[in-house]
Design an enzyme around this catalytic site. Structure first.
Site, PDB file in Angstrom:
ATOM      1  N   CYS A 187       0.836  -1.195   0.000  1.00  0.00           N
ATOM      2  CA  CYS A 187       0.000   0.000   0.000  1.00  0.00           C
ATOM      3  C   CYS A 187       0.878   1.255   0.000  1.00  0.00           C
ATOM      4  O   CYS A 187       0.635   2.190   0.747  1.00  0.00           O
ATOM      5  CB  CYS A 187      -0.977  -0.007   1.155  1.00  0.00           C
ATOM      6  SG  CYS A 187      -0.295  -0.585   2.692  1.00  0.00           S
ATOM      7  N   GLY A 188       1.897   1.237  -0.810  1.00  0.00           N
ATOM      8  CA  GLY A 188       2.722   2.425  -0.987  1.00  0.00           C
ATOM      9  C   GLY A 188       3.419   2.830   0.295  1.00  0.00           C
ATOM     10  O   GLY A 188       3.909   1.999   1.052  1.00  0.00           O
TER      11      GLY A 188
END
Lengths: 134, 290
Positions: B88-89
């Protein structure tokens, strides 16, 4: 104009509903509020909330658990942590919950917080069972 | 020069990856919608609750340990909200970086700083660094429910009330929009109540209280605290899905670019091969003529 709002953290259950009468499980016992009640704030226990919508014969009911209730002559605001309508109650599950909670109360040594939580659990289940019975 | 088969295998595997990232993006988008729904549903409850606390505090002149600010803060409990899953980055890394920086900056001025980790990512990371949290709360994979938040909040309040900590702070990703999240550090306890919100309400001074206002306010403060924890968790979940959605969108785009590039190389290689073969045939025919 006498209006009822019931809010829980997870949804807006009743909003701006015009009613004729509402009964709440208040701190010192069940309390029925009619239009024109003097301003009042009370905490709510676990129990059954009942209200009558204006112009309808039917009494609507729901289980609520912990909350607080703010009454002014025109509105009743009920904030509850938990709410369940008769349609949402599954009798089997409620019975199981009640059994588990009662067993826990009898057999285990609980600290204060756990004791209160378990009692609350049992009350909730009891109220749910009552709700579908009647 | 890479041979044709190798390139084709690479194109196929990139296509597979792209399919996965696309699917993950869609799933995150659906979950994000749900999480956002949660946040909007909670708002009326939160506003009413906060309003009534401010009203009671202002009209009844009651105070409570949960509301009193300590003069000099010596011990802080930092609750770090991360997610259970990755991909998720910068969602988790920015939180972790913030927590580490906070620890480094405030270590000198305070007697103790302890951590509680919510989410697997954070607790795993700090476990590798040999920082032990008081508690790790994981298994957030299902939706955050009010019950879960309630449990966490109860533990925090007990630690505050028995005097082990002067302040409880929460580090989490605030949900700005699907594409932007902001790391915030909030003081959860003691609660700050702005008396200013008292203005403009129809709070009657001869209100009946049952039980006494002091008892009610304690109850309300606790519930408000539970709600704050629930809100922060919901925001964190919404941010996580938002961050994952963006990350997966980028990944899908990168995969698309890569496929384009590889296809171009593939076509070039194919053309080259054909040209070589043609030249060979032509020159073979030439030599036969001669």
């Amino acid at each position: 104009m006498f209006k009822l709002n019931v809010l829980t953290p997870e949804r807006k259950a009743v909003f701006d509903q015009e009613i004729t009468k509402v009964t709440v499980p208040a701190h010192s016992g069940e309390m029925t509020i009619l239009p024109g009640h003097s301003p009042l704030i009370t905490t709510l226990g676990t129990g059954i909330l009942k209200y009558k919508i204006k112009g309808q014969e039917k009494t609507y009911k729901a289980v609520i658990s912990w909350g607080y209730c703010e009454v002014s002559p025109e509105t009743v605001n009920v904030l509850a942590e938990f709410m369940q309508t008769p349609e949402e109650v599954v009798e089997e599950t409620a019975k199981n919950h009640l059994q588990n909670a009662e067993k826990k109360l009898i057999t285990e040594v609980l600290n204060d917080a756990d004791y209160v939580a378990t009692m609350n659990e049992a009350d909730k289940a009891r109220a749910a069972i009552n709700l579908v019975k009647h | 020069m890479a041979n044709l088969k190798e390139i084709r295998i690479r194109i196929d595997s990139t296509k597979n990856t792209q399919q996965i990232t696309k699917a993950m993006k869609l799933v995150s988008a659906a979950k994000l919608r749900k999480a956002q729904h949660n946040i909007t549903n909670m708002r009326p409850y939160a506003v009413t609750l906060k309003g009534v606390i401010a009203n009671i505090a202002a009209t009844q002149k009651v105070t409570h340990p949960l509301m009193t600010k300590k003069e000099n803060v010596k011990s802080v409990l930092l609750v770090v909200l991360t997610s259970d899953r990755g991909l998720c980055g910068g969602f988790n890394s920015s939180i972790i970086k913030f927590a580490e920086k906070y620890y480094a900056d405030h270590k000198a001025g305070l007697e103790k700083i302890d951590f509680i980790f919510v989410g697997k990512r954070g607790s795993d990371y700090f476990a590798r660094k040999n920082v032990k949290g008081l508690e790790s709360i994981t298994k957030l994979d299902k939706d955050i429910s009010y019950d879960l938040a309630h449990g966490v909040a109860e533990k925090l309040i007990n630690r505050f009330m028995d005097g082990s900590y002067d302040e409880i702070r929460l580090v989490y990703n605030e949900f700005k929009s699907a594409i932007s999240q902001k790391v915030v550090c909030e003081t959860l306890l003691p609660v700050e109540i702005e008396k200013s919100s008292f203005e403009g309400t129809n709070f009657s001074p001869d209100m009946i209280f049952d039980p006494a206002p002091e008892v009610i306010i304690e109850d309300l403060l606790k519930k408000n605290f539970n709600l704050q924890v629930y809100r922060a968790m919901s925001e964190s979940v919404a941010s996580e899905h938002g961050a994952r959605m963006t990350a997966m969108e980028n990944a899908s785009n990168n995969a698309r670019d890569m496929i384009n590039k590889l296809t171009l190389t593939y076509n070039k290689a194919r053309q080259e091969k054909i040209t070589t073969e043609l030249t060979e045939i032509v020159s073979g025919a030439e030599s036969l003529k001669g």
